[in-house]
Design an enzyme around this catalytic site. Sequence first.
Site, PDB file in Angstrom:
ATOM      1  N   GLU A  72      25.378   5.858 -50.844  1.00 50.53           N
ATOM      2  CA  GLU A  72      26.339   6.862 -50.395  1.00 50.53           C
ATOM      3  C   GLU A  72      27.740   6.278 -50.317  1.00 50.53           C
ATOM      4  O   GLU A  72      28.710   6.871 -50.817  1.00 50.53           O
ATOM      5  CB  GLU A  72      25.915   7.392 -49.031  1.00 50.53           C
ATOM      6  CG  GLU A  72      26.883   8.393 -48.431  1.00 50.53           C
ATOM      7  CD  GLU A  72      26.370   9.022 -47.151  1.00 50.53           C
ATOM      8  OE1 GLU A  72      27.149   9.743 -46.501  1.00 50.53           O
ATOM      9  OE2 GLU A  72      25.190   8.801 -46.795  1.00 50.53           O
ATOM     10  N   ARG A  73      27.875   5.123 -49.705  1.00 54.87           N
ATOM     11  CA  ARG A  73      29.203   4.548 -49.497  1.00 54.87           C
ATOM     12  C   ARG A  73      29.841   4.118 -50.811  1.00 54.87           C
ATOM     13  O   ARG A  73      31.048   4.289 -50.998  1.00 54.87           O
ATOM     14  CB  ARG A  73      29.106   3.389 -48.496  1.00 54.87           C
ATOM     15  CG  ARG A  73      28.832   3.894 -47.088  1.00 54.87           C
ATOM     16  CD  ARG A  73      28.319   2.851 -46.140  1.00 54.87           C
ATOM     17  NE  ARG A  73      28.016   3.476 -44.844  1.00 54.87           N
ATOM     18  CZ  ARG A  73      27.315   2.911 -43.872  1.00 54.87           C
ATOM     19  NH1 ARG A  73      26.829   1.685 -44.032  1.00 54.87           N
ATOM     20  NH2 ARG A  73      27.087   3.554 -42.746  1.00 54.87           N
TER      21      ARG A  73
END
Length: 382
Positions: free
Chosen positions: A243-244
């Site tokens: 996600e990051r």
Amino acid sequence: MVNFTAEHKAFRELVRNFAEKEIGPFADEWEAKGIFPAHELFPKLGRLGLLGVEYDEKYGGQGADHLFTVILHEELGRVGPGGVALGIGVQTDMATPSLHNFGTEELKQKYLVPAIKGEAVCSVAVTEPDVGSDVVALRTRAVRDGDDWVINGSKLYITNGAQADWICLLARTSDKPGYGSFSQIVVPTDAPGFEVHRKLDKLGMRSSDTAELTFTDVRVPVGNTIGEIGLGFYQQMSQFQNERLSLSYTAVGGMETALARTADYLKARQAFGKPLIDQQYIGFTLAELSGRLDMLRHYNYTAAEAYIRGEDVNRFATVAKLEAGRLAREIAATCLQFHGGLGYMEEMWTARYFRDSPMWSIGGGADEVMLYALSRLDGYHG
């Protein structure tokens, strides 16, 4: 220097053409509605193989390397609007990695395959009304009753939540202390007791739907558990890495476009007898921001190459996410300022970009959480 092959470059052109045709022209309409039609857009993405770039071909994925994921998110961010790129990122890199990596064959066939085709919209549900980044404090509970989980609780700030066909839910499944008391569970949204409690009205990223979800005695089979019972926290932490990184890739694309569009405006706008861009302060400021963006872009590429080698990229993801959020906010404010009064008008792209930019410092772990994680990784905190 990262080695982008001819295949990578052709893929970039494919994604760019798709985004410019199928997303960009509808930005204002979807912003006004506060939602984009995922059930219409995602099948188009699926037919081009854009929703499972790295996933196993047996499930409809492309089996490609991680640089294709970098390109996908850069190009989606470049075209905008931010909310659509975010919603697609949830589908590709936030809700499905754990299922692909740890799910049973049955779960993958039932839920991952339709998600890769774009026939099912999915979401990931971690945050709760009184629990944000402190994942260990989550209260949503799944209690075993025979062969079923019975789920009660609520989740907040869930992107794609109002449209999702299934949720990757992180829930407490035991009372044991520590990290081993959570599991990831696939929850179909047509299960009795599941409700979209409300669709949230946001400052920015308005083209994506974000919702509060409630679970009241929701029954799903224990077989819907992703991976092993009790390992959900660790699986979610791994999913957070994807996600990051994807958020940082997307932010870079958006920043690149913002600087380019601002430069074009400043070249055409005359003031004090010359184009605004010829004012030294303006030119120097844009040059500095462009240089910092280039450093972030190449940091992302280094992270991607480490990811491909199978290395631990936790620190890469943390630093990239932190810097992407900070730089995006600075570039958004600068671009708006350099457009003057026009930049402050909602009819101008700068206003939307300014409202969108804080999300990069909040979603997927706030800046402060990234700093805390980084301080621990680097030995600056106990």
